[in-house]
Write a protein that holds these residues in place. Structure first.
Motif, PDB file in Angstrom:
ATOM      1  N   ILE A 255      -9.209  -3.300 -30.311  1.00 39.08           N
ATOM      2  CA  ILE A 255      -8.899  -1.885 -30.570  1.00 39.08           C
ATOM      3  C   ILE A 255      -7.490  -1.515 -30.104  1.00 39.08           C
ATOM      4  O   ILE A 255      -7.154  -0.348 -29.980  1.00 39.08           O
ATOM      5  N   ASP A 256      -6.668  -2.536 -29.878  1.00 37.06           N
ATOM      6  CA  ASP A 256      -5.245  -2.339 -29.557  1.00 37.06           C
ATOM      7  C   ASP A 256      -4.990  -1.523 -28.299  1.00 37.06           C
ATOM      8  O   ASP A 256      -4.069  -0.704 -28.267  1.00 37.06           O
ATOM      9  N   VAL A 257      -5.793  -1.721 -27.270  1.00 42.27           N
ATOM     10  CA  VAL A 257      -5.515  -1.107 -25.971  1.00 42.27           C
ATOM     11  C   VAL A 257      -4.701  -2.127 -25.180  1.00 42.27           C
ATOM     12  O   VAL A 257      -5.117  -3.276 -25.015  1.00 42.27           O
ATOM     13  N   ARG A 258      -3.545  -1.679 -24.728  1.00 40.90           N
ATOM     14  CA  ARG A 258      -2.669  -2.567 -23.978  1.00 40.90           C
ATOM     15  C   ARG A 258      -3.172  -2.715 -22.549  1.00 40.90           C
ATOM     16  O   ARG A 258      -3.583  -1.740 -21.924  1.00 40.90           O
ATOM     17  N   PHE A 259      -3.128  -3.946 -22.029  1.00 41.37           N
ATOM     18  CA  PHE A 259      -3.550  -4.193 -20.649  1.00 41.37           C
ATOM     19  C   PHE A 259      -2.619  -5.219 -20.030  1.00 41.37           C
ATOM     20  O   PHE A 259      -1.964  -5.997 -20.723  1.00 41.37           O
ATOM     21  N   LEU A 260      -2.545  -5.198 -18.715  1.00 40.09           N
ATOM     22  CA  LEU A 260      -1.785  -6.181 -17.962  1.00 40.09           C
ATOM     23  C   LEU A 260      -2.325  -6.242 -16.544  1.00 40.09           C
ATOM     24  O   LEU A 260      -3.187  -5.463 -16.171  1.00 40.09           O
ATOM     25  N   ASN A 261      -1.821  -7.197 -15.762  1.00 40.63           N
ATOM     26  CA  ASN A 261      -2.292  -7.317 -14.394  1.00 40.63           C
ATOM     27  C   ASN A 261      -1.353  -6.579 -13.433  1.00 40.63           C
ATOM     28  O   ASN A 261      -0.332  -6.034 -13.852  1.00 40.63           O
ATOM     29  N   THR A 262      -1.689  -6.588 -12.174  1.00 37.99           N
ATOM     30  CA  THR A 262      -0.950  -5.824 -11.173  1.00 37.99           C
ATOM     31  C   THR A 262       0.519  -6.221 -11.111  1.00 37.99           C
ATOM     32  O   THR A 262       1.404  -5.352 -11.140  1.00 37.99           O
ATOM     33  N   ILE A 263       0.793  -7.497 -11.023  1.00 37.17           N
ATOM     34  CA  ILE A 263       2.186  -7.946 -10.909  1.00 37.17           C
ATOM     35  C   ILE A 263       2.964  -7.617 -12.182  1.00 37.17           C
ATOM     36  O   ILE A 263       4.121  -7.188 -12.119  1.00 37.17           O
ATOM     37  N   GLU A 264       2.346  -7.787 -13.342  1.00 37.82           N
ATOM     38  CA  GLU A 264       3.017  -7.418 -14.599  1.00 37.82           C
ATOM     39  C   GLU A 264       3.342  -5.926 -14.605  1.00 37.82           C
ATOM     40  O   GLU A 264       4.401  -5.519 -15.091  1.00 37.82           O
ATOM     41  N   MET A 265       2.442  -5.090 -14.055  1.00 37.88           N
ATOM     42  CA  MET A 265       2.713  -3.657 -13.975  1.00 37.88           C
ATOM     43  C   MET A 265       3.928  -3.383 -13.096  1.00 37.88           C
ATOM     44  O   MET A 265       4.814  -2.625 -13.483  1.00 37.88           O
ATOM     45  N   PHE A 266       3.968  -3.997 -11.912  1.00 39.55           N
ATOM     46  CA  PHE A 266       5.115  -3.783 -11.028  1.00 39.55           C
ATOM     47  C   PHE A 266       6.414  -4.229 -11.685  1.00 39.55           C
ATOM     48  O   PHE A 266       7.441  -3.549 -11.571  1.00 39.55           O
ATOM     49  N   ARG A 267       6.395  -5.348 -12.385  1.00 43.60           N
ATOM     50  CA  ARG A 267       7.594  -5.817 -13.099  1.00 43.60           C
ATOM     51  C   ARG A 267       8.018  -4.826 -14.174  1.00 43.60           C
ATOM     52  O   ARG A 267       9.185  -4.510 -14.325  1.00 43.60           O
ATOM     53  N   GLU A 268       7.038  -4.344 -14.940  1.00 48.12           N
ATOM     54  CA  GLU A 268       7.347  -3.390 -16.002  1.00 48.12           C
ATOM     55  C   GLU A 268       7.935  -2.094 -15.448  1.00 48.12           C
ATOM     56  O   GLU A 268       8.820  -1.500 -16.048  1.00 48.12           O
ATOM     57  N   LEU A 269       7.435  -1.681 -14.306  1.00 46.64           N
ATOM     58  CA  LEU A 269       7.949  -0.468 -13.653  1.00 46.64           C
ATOM     59  C   LEU A 269       9.273  -0.707 -12.948  1.00 46.64           C
ATOM     60  O   LEU A 269       9.940   0.251 -12.541  1.00 46.64           O
ATOM     61  N   GLY A 270       9.642  -1.970 -12.762  1.00 48.36           N
ATOM     62  CA  GLY A 270      10.866  -2.295 -12.017  1.00 48.36           C
ATOM     63  C   GLY A 270      10.724  -2.022 -10.529  1.00 48.36           C
ATOM     64  O   GLY A 270      11.696  -1.749  -9.840  1.00 48.36           O
ATOM     65  N   GLU A 271       9.485  -2.105 -10.040  1.00 47.07           N
ATOM     66  CA  GLU A 271       9.185  -1.798  -8.635  1.00 47.07           C
ATOM     67  C   GLU A 271       9.106  -3.086  -7.813  1.00 47.07           C
ATOM     68  O   GLU A 271       8.609  -4.101  -8.275  1.00 47.07           O
ATOM     69  N   THR A 272       9.585  -2.976  -6.580  1.00 38.82           N
ATOM     70  CA  THR A 272       9.428  -4.051  -5.605  1.00 38.82           C
ATOM     71  C   THR A 272       8.873  -3.460  -4.334  1.00 38.82           C
ATOM     72  O   THR A 272       8.894  -2.231  -4.145  1.00 38.82           O
TER      73      THR A 272
ATOM     74  N   TRP B 143       0.821  -1.211   0.000  1.00 30.99           N
ATOM     75  CA  TRP B 143       0.000   0.000   0.000  1.00 30.99           C
ATOM     76  C   TRP B 143       0.853   1.258   0.000  1.00 30.99           C
ATOM     77  O   TRP B 143       0.477   2.261  -0.614  1.00 30.99           O
ATOM     78  N   ASN B 144       2.020   1.216   0.618  1.00 31.84           N
ATOM     79  CA  ASN B 144       2.935   2.363   0.537  1.00 31.84           C
ATOM     80  C   ASN B 144       3.430   2.552  -0.892  1.00 31.84           C
ATOM     81  O   ASN B 144       3.581   3.682  -1.358  1.00 31.84           O
ATOM     82  N   LYS B 145       3.668   1.444  -1.588  1.00 30.10           N
ATOM     83  CA  LYS B 145       4.105   1.519  -2.989  1.00 30.10           C
ATOM     84  C   LYS B 145       2.982   2.075  -3.867  1.00 30.10           C
ATOM     85  O   LYS B 145       3.218   2.902  -4.747  1.00 30.10           O
ATOM     86  N   VAL B 146       1.752   1.642  -3.625  1.00 30.75           N
ATOM     87  CA  VAL B 146       0.600   2.166  -4.374  1.00 30.75           C
ATOM     88  C   VAL B 146       0.493   3.676  -4.153  1.00 30.75           C
ATOM     89  O   VAL B 146       0.324   4.449  -5.106  1.00 30.75           O
ATOM     90  N   LYS B 147       0.617   4.106  -2.914  1.00 32.76           N
ATOM     91  CA  LYS B 147       0.546   5.532  -2.595  1.00 32.76           C
ATOM     92  C   LYS B 147       1.652   6.300  -3.323  1.00 32.76           C
ATOM     93  O   LYS B 147       1.404   7.348  -3.925  1.00 32.76           O
ATOM     94  N   GLU B 148       2.863   5.772  -3.308  1.00 29.34           N
ATOM     95  CA  GLU B 148       4.000   6.416  -3.981  1.00 29.34           C
ATOM     96  C   GLU B 148       3.757   6.529  -5.486  1.00 29.34           C
ATOM     97  O   GLU B 148       3.988   7.587  -6.090  1.00 29.34           O
ATOM     98  N   LEU B 149       3.289   5.455  -6.107  1.00 25.33           N
ATOM     99  CA  LEU B 149       3.030   5.472  -7.549  1.00 25.33           C
ATOM    100  C   LEU B 149       1.906   6.439  -7.905  1.00 25.33           C
ATOM    101  O   LEU B 149       1.949   7.098  -8.948  1.00 25.33           O
ATOM    102  N   ALA B 150       0.917   6.549  -7.027  1.00 25.10           N
ATOM    103  CA  ALA B 150      -0.178   7.502  -7.253  1.00 25.10           C
ATOM    104  C   ALA B 150       0.330   8.933  -7.110  1.00 25.10           C
ATOM    105  O   ALA B 150      -0.018   9.805  -7.918  1.00 25.10           O
ATOM    106  N   GLU B 151       1.144   9.180  -6.111  1.00 26.38           N
ATOM    107  CA  GLU B 151       1.665  10.541  -5.885  1.00 26.38           C
ATOM    108  C   GLU B 151       2.575  11.005  -7.008  1.00 26.38           C
ATOM    109  O   GLU B 151       2.623  12.194  -7.322  1.00 26.38           O
ATOM    110  N   THR B 152       3.286  10.080  -7.638  1.00 32.77           N
ATOM    111  CA  THR B 152       4.179  10.441  -8.742  1.00 32.77           C
ATOM    112  C   THR B 152       3.476  10.409 -10.094  1.00 32.77           C
ATOM    113  O   THR B 152       4.099  10.683 -11.125  1.00 32.77           O
ATOM    114  N   GLY B 153       2.195  10.051 -10.102  1.00 35.78           N
ATOM    115  CA  GLY B 153       1.429  10.037 -11.342  1.00 35.78           C
ATOM    116  C   GLY B 153       1.673   8.840 -12.227  1.00 35.78           C
ATOM    117  O   GLY B 153       1.224   8.821 -13.378  1.00 35.78           O
ATOM    118  N   ARG B 154       2.347   7.827 -11.730  1.00 38.41           N
ATOM    119  CA  ARG B 154       2.585   6.623 -12.535  1.00 38.41           C
ATOM    120  C   ARG B 154       1.318   5.784 -12.651  1.00 38.41           C
ATOM    121  O   ARG B 154       1.124   5.088 -13.646  1.00 38.41           O
TER     122      ARG B 154
END
Length: 166
Positions: free
Chosen positions: A148-165, A28-39
């Motif tokens: 319609i070529d909208v890219r989607f992924l799940n939560t863990i895939e998002m964290f991996r793509e962002l390089g976040e742990t 939840w701290n990581k979610v808050k950080e990503l929200a605050e930075t606009g990611r």
């Protein structure tokens, strides 16, 4: 910069299943950080889905998400038209209740797809929904994204793509 547009199930499933608020502070701290930075951002329809239960998750969102986290969907009505046209074109496949639910103006799914479509080079939709193309009684987000070529992924895939742990 890529922005991740999160579905309500990003929050709900995390809280109820994988990362309860009272145990998984680092998530939840990581979610808050990503929200605050606009990611990560979301839309007004998701806010309505999250803010209707008067529960701990709603309280956390109100206390921790930036005021501008939930974006208005008023600006994506053209894209929403594309998404709804796609759904209606499949009335031979989907049952009327599935179409009615997906096209309901208070439901977030079609608007999430439309919001992501409006800037599809920079927005990625994050959902826990899995593709079920043969299902007739529910339109899943992946089914609307794929044609319609909208890219989607799940939560863990998002964290991996962002390089976040966490």
């Amino acid at each position: 910069m890529t922005v991740y547009v999160v579905d309500s199930n990003f929050f709900i499933q995390a809280h109820r299943v994988n990362y309860p608020l009272d145990i998984a502070y680092s998530f939840w701290n990581k979610v808050k950080e990503l929200a605050e930075t606009g990611r990560i951002i979301s839309i007004d329809k998701v806010k309505a889905e999250l803010y209707d239960k008067n529960d701990d998750l709603e309280a956390w969102c109100k206390a921790n998400l930036p005021e501008d986290f939930f974006k208005s969907t008023d600006e994506v009505m053209t894209e929403y038209g594309r998404v709804t046209s796609w759904a209606i074109s499949l009335n031979h496949h989907y049952l009327p209740n599935a179409l009615n639910e997906f096209l309901d103006a208070d439901e977030a799914d079609a608007f999430l797809v439309a919001y992501s479509l409006a800037d599809k080079d920079n927005r990625v939709l994050v959902t826990q929904e899995k593709s079920q193309p043969t299902r007739k009684n529910k339109i899943k987000i992946p089914e609307a994204c794929n044609p319609i070529d909208v890219r989607f992924l799940n939560t863990i895939e998002m964290f991996r793509e962002l390089g976040e742990t966490f």
